[in-house]
Enzyme design. Structure first.
Site, PDB file in Angstrom:
ATOM      1  N   ALA A  65       0.868  -1.170   0.000  1.00 49.45           N
ATOM      2  CA  ALA A  65       0.000   0.000   0.000  1.00 49.45           C
ATOM      3  C   ALA A  65       0.912   1.229   0.000  1.00 49.45           C
ATOM      4  O   ALA A  65       2.071   1.153   0.420  1.00 49.45           O
ATOM      5  CB  ALA A  65      -0.869  -0.010   1.252  1.00 49.45           C
ATOM      6  N   GLY A 109       0.591  -4.957   0.940  1.00 49.33           N
ATOM      7  CA  GLY A 109      -0.626  -5.005   0.125  1.00 49.33           C
ATOM      8  C   GLY A 109      -0.386  -5.630  -1.244  1.00 49.33           C
ATOM      9  O   GLY A 109      -1.313  -6.160  -1.862  1.00 49.33           O
ATOM     10  N   GLU A 112      -0.661  -9.218  -0.670  1.00 48.68           N
ATOM     11  CA  GLU A 112      -2.087  -9.483  -0.402  1.00 48.68           C
ATOM     12  C   GLU A 112      -2.904  -9.464  -1.693  1.00 48.68           C
ATOM     13  O   GLU A 112      -3.784 -10.308  -1.894  1.00 48.68           O
ATOM     14  CB  GLU A 112      -2.619  -8.450   0.603  1.00 48.68           C
ATOM     15  CG  GLU A 112      -2.009  -8.647   1.986  1.00 48.68           C
ATOM     16  CD  GLU A 112      -2.325  -7.525   2.953  1.00 48.68           C
ATOM     17  OE1 GLU A 112      -2.143  -6.342   2.592  1.00 48.68           O
ATOM     18  OE2 GLU A 112      -2.758  -7.822   4.083  1.00 48.68           O
ATOM     19  N   GLU A 132       4.705  -5.176   7.112  1.00 50.80           N
ATOM     20  CA  GLU A 132       3.973  -4.093   7.777  1.00 50.80           C
ATOM     21  C   GLU A 132       4.443  -3.855   9.208  1.00 50.80           C
ATOM     22  O   GLU A 132       4.422  -2.743   9.714  1.00 50.80           O
ATOM     23  CB  GLU A 132       2.459  -4.394   7.799  1.00 50.80           C
ATOM     24  CG  GLU A 132       1.777  -4.297   6.444  1.00 50.80           C
ATOM     25  CD  GLU A 132       1.748  -5.607   5.667  1.00 50.80           C
ATOM     26  OE1 GLU A 132       2.580  -6.509   5.952  1.00 50.80           O
ATOM     27  OE2 GLU A 132       0.900  -5.729   4.766  1.00 50.80           O
TER      28      GLU A 132
HETATM   29  C1  HXC Z   1       5.043   4.461  -1.170  1.00 54.00           C
HETATM   30  C2  HXC Z   1       6.954   3.529  -2.003  1.00 54.00           C
HETATM   31  C3  HXC Z   1       6.604   2.273  -1.468  1.00 54.00           C
HETATM   32  C4  HXC Z   1       5.361   2.169  -0.751  1.00 54.00           C
HETATM   33  C5  HXC Z   1       8.499   2.071  -2.468  1.00 54.00           C
HETATM   34  N1  HXC Z   1       8.125   3.358  -2.611  1.00 54.00           N
HETATM   35  N2  HXC Z   1       7.585   1.388  -1.777  1.00 54.00           N
HETATM   36  N3  HXC Z   1       6.181   4.608  -1.854  1.00 54.00           N
HETATM   37  N4  HXC Z   1       4.638   3.296  -0.631  1.00 54.00           N
HETATM   38  N5  HXC Z   1       4.935   1.026  -0.244  1.00 54.00           N
HETATM   39  C6  HXC Z   1       8.849   4.415  -3.304  1.00 54.00           C
HETATM   40  C7  HXC Z   1      10.052   4.890  -2.518  1.00 54.00           C
HETATM   41  O1  HXC Z   1       9.673   5.826  -1.534  1.00 54.00           O
HETATM   42  C8  HXC Z   1      10.882   5.502  -3.605  1.00 54.00           C
HETATM   43  O2  HXC Z   1      10.373   6.765  -3.917  1.00 54.00           O
HETATM   44  C9  HXC Z   1      10.617   4.590  -4.800  1.00 54.00           C
HETATM   45  O3  HXC Z   1       9.397   3.940  -4.514  1.00 54.00           O
HETATM   46  C10 HXC Z   1      11.702   3.549  -4.981  1.00 54.00           C
HETATM   47  O4  HXC Z   1      11.862   2.867  -3.758  1.00 54.00           O
HETATM   48  P1  HXC Z   1      13.275   2.627  -3.062  1.00 54.00           P
HETATM   49  O5  HXC Z   1      13.016   2.358  -1.628  1.00 54.00           O
HETATM   50  O6  HXC Z   1      14.203   3.742  -3.357  1.00 54.00           O
HETATM   51  O7  HXC Z   1      13.783   1.317  -3.824  1.00 54.00           O
HETATM   52  P2  HXC Z   1      14.747   0.183  -3.272  1.00 54.00           P
HETATM   53  O8  HXC Z   1      15.905   0.807  -2.497  1.00 54.00           O
HETATM   54  O9  HXC Z   1      15.068  -0.660  -4.433  1.00 54.00           O
HETATM   55  O10 HXC Z   1      13.911  -0.640  -2.193  1.00 54.00           O
HETATM   56  C11 HXC Z   1      12.782  -1.399  -2.630  1.00 54.00           C
HETATM   57  C12 HXC Z   1      11.925  -1.793  -1.394  1.00 54.00           C
HETATM   58  C13 HXC Z   1      11.592  -0.563  -0.559  1.00 54.00           C
HETATM   59  C14 HXC Z   1      12.696  -2.827  -0.546  1.00 54.00           C
HETATM   60  C15 HXC Z   1      10.673  -2.494  -1.948  1.00 54.00           C
HETATM   61  O11 HXC Z   1      11.060   0.444  -1.442  1.00 54.00           O
HETATM   62  C16 HXC Z   1      10.579  -0.799   0.520  1.00 54.00           C
HETATM   63  O12 HXC Z   1      10.913  -1.356   1.564  1.00 54.00           O
HETATM   64  N6  HXC Z   1       9.341  -0.346   0.309  1.00 54.00           N
HETATM   65  C17 HXC Z   1       8.290  -0.447   1.302  1.00 54.00           C
HETATM   66  C18 HXC Z   1       7.772  -1.845   1.405  1.00 54.00           C
HETATM   67  C19 HXC Z   1       6.678  -1.948   2.474  1.00 54.00           C
HETATM   68  O13 HXC Z   1       6.917  -1.652   3.649  1.00 54.00           O
HETATM   69  N7  HXC Z   1       5.476  -2.364   2.065  1.00 54.00           N
HETATM   70  C20 HXC Z   1       4.365  -2.510   2.963  1.00 54.00           C
HETATM   71  C21 HXC Z   1       3.577  -1.240   2.949  1.00 54.00           C
HETATM   72  S1  HXC Z   1       2.297  -1.273   4.138  1.00 54.00           S
HETATM   73  P3  HXC Z   1      11.310   8.086  -3.959  1.00 54.00           P
HETATM   74  O14 HXC Z   1      10.333   9.188  -4.194  1.00 54.00           O
HETATM   75  O15 HXC Z   1      12.038   8.143  -2.657  1.00 54.00           O
HETATM   76  O16 HXC Z   1      12.228   7.814  -5.115  1.00 54.00           O
HETATM   77  C22 HXC Z   1       1.093  -2.125   3.439  1.00 54.00           C
HETATM   78  C23 HXC Z   1      -0.133  -2.278   4.294  1.00 54.00           C
HETATM   79  C24 HXC Z   1      -1.209  -2.979   3.608  1.00 54.00           C
HETATM   80  O17 HXC Z   1       1.166  -2.607   2.363  1.00 54.00           O
HETATM   81  C25 HXC Z   1      -2.372  -2.973   4.498  1.00 54.00           C
HETATM   82  C26 HXC Z   1      -3.671  -2.891   3.808  1.00 54.00           C
HETATM   83  C27 HXC Z   1      -3.582  -2.605   2.395  1.00 54.00           C
END
Ligand code: HXC
Length: 258
Positions: A65, A109, A112, A132
Site C-alpha cells: 500500500a 498489500g 495481499e 507491515e
Molecule cells: C510508497 C513507495 C513504497 C510504498 C516504495 N516506494 N515502496 N512509496 N509506498 N509502499 C517508493 C520509494 O519511496 C521511492 O520513492 C521509490 O518507490 C523507490 O523505492 P526505493 O526504496 O528507493 O527502492 P529500493 O531501495 O530498491 O527498495 C525497494 C523496497 C523498498 C525494498 C521495496 O522500497 C521498501 O521497503 N518499500 C516499502 C515496502 C513496504 O513496507 N510495504 C508494505 C507497505 S504497508 P522516492 O520518491 O524516494 O524515489 C502495506 C499495508 C497494507 O502494504 C495494508 C492494507 C492494504
C-alpha cells in the site's frame, strides 16, 4: 477508458491489467485501486474476456500500500472510510479466473493483492513479504489470513512477525505460488496458461473456481456436497455435451460457453 496508474490490454480472450506506477514501485494508492476496480468491472462485463491476468513490472509487482498516502491518516480516517476493504477486495469477487504474474517485490498489500488472485505464477526474481510490522502496523488486506492458509502457521507467523521476505524458490516450496519461471519468460508463460484457461468453457471454469474457493470457506463434507451439486448441474450445459462428445469422436471440443 484512459487509466493513469494501470495499463490494460486485451490479448485474445485474456484481459491483462499491468500496475503502472514505476516511480513508486507500483505502490497501491487509492487512485490505482479505484482504477483496478473499474478495469476488473470492465473485464467481468466483457463477454469476450474469459481470463484475467494482473501483473506489475520487472522490479515490482507492488511494494505495498502507498505508505506516503497512509502516513497522515488517523484512526478516525481509516475507521470511517473502512480503509482498504471498499475496493481492495474487488479481485476476490471476480467470477472469471484471475492469475497473478509476479516479478520482483510483492510486499504488504502487493503480496495481499497477489493472494487475492486465483493463483500466482512467479518469476525467479519474485520476493514476497508482509513487512507491515516494520512500519508499526500489521497486514490489513487479508495477509495474516490468506498467507497462513497458503503456507501454514509457522511460516506465516514468522514472516508477519519479522517482516522477512521469501524468495521465489521458497514461495514455490511452501505453496504460495503454483510455479516459478525464468523472469524473461514470465509473461509468455502466464499468457499461455491464461489462454489455456480461456479456451475452456467459461461457465465451467467459473464454477470450478467457485468450488475450489469453497475449500477455504467451509467444512470438507459441505465442500464435497457443494462440488457434487455443481458437478451435477454441469450436465445441463451445452459445453458438457460438446466436451464429452468431442472426446468420444476423437476431436477437439468447440466450447460455446453455455
Ligand atoms: C510508497 C513507495 C513504497 C510504498 C516504495 N516506494 N515502496 N512509496 N509506498 N509502499 C517508493 C520509494 O519511496 C521511492 O520513492 C521509490 O518507490 C523507490 O523505492 P526505493 O526504496 O528507493 O527502492 P529500493 O531501495 O530498491 O527498495 C525497494 C523496497 C523498498 C525494498 C521495496 O522500497 C521498501 O521497503 N518499500 C516499502 C515496502 C513496504 O513496507 N510495504 C508494505 C507497505 S504497508 P522516492 O520518491 O524516494 O524515489 C502495506 C499495508 C497494507 O502494504 C495494508 C492494507 C492494504
Amino acid at each position: 477508458m484512459a487509466y493513469q496508474n494501470l495499463l490494460v490490454e486485451k490479448k485474445g480472450a485474456v484481459g491483462v491489467i499491468t500496475l503502472n506506477r514505476p516511480d513508486a514501485l507500483n505502490a497501491l494508492n487509492k487512485a490505482l485501486m479505484d482504477e483496478m476496480t473499474l478495469a476488473l468491472d470492465d473485464y467481468e462485463a466483457d463477454d469476450d474476456i474469459h481470463c484475467i491476468v494482473i501483473t506489475g513490472s520487472a522490479k515490482a509487482f507492488a511494494a505495498g500500500a502507498d505508505i506516503k498516502e497512509m502516513q497522515p491518516k488517523s484512526y478516525m480516517d481509516v475507521y470511517k472510510e473502512d480503509f482498504i476493504t471498499a475496493n481492495w477486495e474487488r479481485a476476490t469477487r471476480c467470477r472469471k479466473p484471475v492469475i497473478a504474474a509476479v516479478a520482483g517485490y510483492a510486499l504488504g498489500g502487493g503480496c495481499e493483492l497477489a493472494m487475492m488472485c486465483d493463483f500466482i505464477i512467479a518469476a525467479d526474481t519474485a520476493k514476497f513479504g508482509q513487512p507491515e510490522i516494520k512500519l508499526g502496523v500489521m497486514p490489513g488486506a487479508g495477509g495474516s489470513q490468506r498467507l497462513t492458509r497458503f503456507v501454514g502457521k509457522s511460516k506465516a507467523m514468522e514472516m508477519c512477525l519479522t517482516g522477512r521476505m521469501m524468495d521465489a524458490a521458497e514461495a514455490e516450496r511452501s505453496g504460495l505460488v503454483s510455479r516459478v519461471v525464468p523472469a524473461g519468460e514470465l509473461m509468455d508463460e502466464v499468457l499461455k496458461v491464461a489462454q489455456t484457461v480461456a479456451d475452456m468453457s467459461l461457465p465451467i471454469a467459473m464454477m470450478t473456481k467457485e468450488s475450489v474457493n469453497r475449500a477455504y470457506e467451509t467444512t470438507l463434507s459441505e465442500g464435497v456436497r457443494f462440488e457434487r451439486r455443481l458437478f451435477h448441474s454441469m450436465f445441463a450445459t451445452e459445453d458438457q455435451t460438446e466436451g464429452m462428445a468431442a472426446f468420444v469422436e476423437k476431436r477437439q471440443p468447440q466450447f460455446r460457453h453455455r
